[in-house]
Design an enzyme around this catalytic site. Sequence first.
Site, PDB file in Angstrom:
ATOM      1  N   SER A 187      37.801  32.637  18.617  1.00  0.00           N
ATOM      2  CA  SER A 187      39.184  32.650  19.095  1.00  0.00           C
ATOM      3  C   SER A 187      39.709  34.077  19.034  1.00  0.00           C
ATOM      4  O   SER A 187      39.288  34.870  18.181  1.00  0.00           O
ATOM      5  CB  SER A 187      40.057  31.740  18.226  1.00  0.00           C
ATOM      6  OG  SER A 187      41.429  31.989  18.444  1.00  0.00           O
ATOM      7  N   TYR A 200      42.839  28.757  10.122  1.00  0.00           N
ATOM      8  CA  TYR A 200      42.194  28.654  11.432  1.00  0.00           C
ATOM      9  C   TYR A 200      41.604  30.002  11.847  1.00  0.00           C
ATOM     10  O   TYR A 200      40.432  30.093  12.233  1.00  0.00           O
ATOM     11  CB  TYR A 200      43.201  28.177  12.470  1.00  0.00           C
ATOM     12  CG  TYR A 200      42.646  28.122  13.875  1.00  0.00           C
ATOM     13  CD1 TYR A 200      41.871  27.041  14.284  1.00  0.00           C
ATOM     14  CD2 TYR A 200      42.898  29.146  14.787  1.00  0.00           C
ATOM     15  CE1 TYR A 200      41.353  26.991  15.571  1.00  0.00           C
ATOM     16  CE2 TYR A 200      42.383  29.099  16.067  1.00  0.00           C
ATOM     17  CZ  TYR A 200      41.611  28.027  16.449  1.00  0.00           C
ATOM     18  OH  TYR A 200      41.092  27.985  17.731  1.00  0.00           O
TER      19      TYR A 200
END
Length: 317
Positions: A187, A200
Site C-alpha cells: 500500500s 495497517y
Amino acid sequence: MSCCGFFGCFCVFTVLVQLFCGVFRFIYQQIIGPALYGSSVDFKKYGGWALVTGATDGIGKEYARSLAKRGLNIILVSRTLSKLETVAKEIEEQFNVQTMVIDVNFTSGLEIYDKIKEKIKGKEIGILINNVGMGTVAPDYFLAVPDRDQMIPDMVKCNALSIPMMCSIILPQMFERKRGLIINISSLSAIVPAGCLTVYAATKSFAHKFSEDLAMEYKKHGILVQSVVPGPVATNMTRLKKGTWMAPKADVFVESALKTVGIAPYTTGYYPHAILQLAAQWSKFLVPTYMSNMTLKTMENVRNRAIKKGIYTPFSQ
C-alpha cells in the site's frame, strides 16, 4: 578552486545526477516502459497456474480475471466458499480455463497453510499473487480503534504473516523450475506518512520490505518478485463506490499494474498514484512536519465522516 569549493561543486553535481536518474527511472517505469512493452509480457511462461489470495473481491478478483484472460488456470484462495465458487464459475465460463477454490481464513492459525499445501499438490504454480488483506472500518488513533486486542493479531496474520508463509509454500517449486512471478500487494501507506492507519501501514511496510529483499535474493534464479504499492482504489475495502482518475476501479488498476511486470521491481501500479507518491515523498523531504500534519488531518476528516454516517464508532476509554 579551493578544496571547499570543489567539494561543494561535487555535491551539487551528485545531487543533480541522482535527480536526473530518479526522474528518468520514474518516467520509464511508470509511463514509457509499460506503454512500449507492458502488453507483450507472456505470463504463461511462468507456469500453467496462478494462485491468488483474497480473490473474491476487488483487486484480488481482478488479478484472477486478468490472468485467466491471459490463459492461466486460477487457484482462488479466500474465506467464503460460496463467493469463491461464484467467482470460479464466472472465470471458467468467461475465459475457458480451469479453476480451483480453497476456503481459508487468513486470520486463523498456521494450520491453514497445511490445508493450502495439501490442496495444491501436483499443480505447476507459476504466479503467486499475495493480495489478501484487511483494514479497519475507518482510520483512527491507535488507542481509539475498537476491539484493538483482536484487531492487532488478526491484521498482522492477514496482511503480513500470510505473505512469507505463502511464499514458503510456492517458492520452492519456482526455484526448482528456475522461473516464477510473485506479486505482493502492499500500500502507498507503507512508504508515506500514515497517521491513524498505524497497524495497517506497518503491516504493509513489512510486505514491501519483504518483497524488495526477496527479489534481491531470487532474481538470479529466474524469479521475479514485485511489490505493488497502490493508492486509493474503488473496492469494497476502501468503500469507494465509483472509479475516478485518482481512485480507479479495480479492473482498471490491475490492467495498469500488470503492464509494469518485468519493468518495475516495485510500483504503485497506476501512474496517477505514482504522481501522488512522488508529491508525498518530496513534501515529506522538504516540509516533513507539514506533510505529517496534513495527512493526519486528512485521516481525521475521513474518520469524522464515518462517525457522522453512523458506520463507525470509536472505542471510548
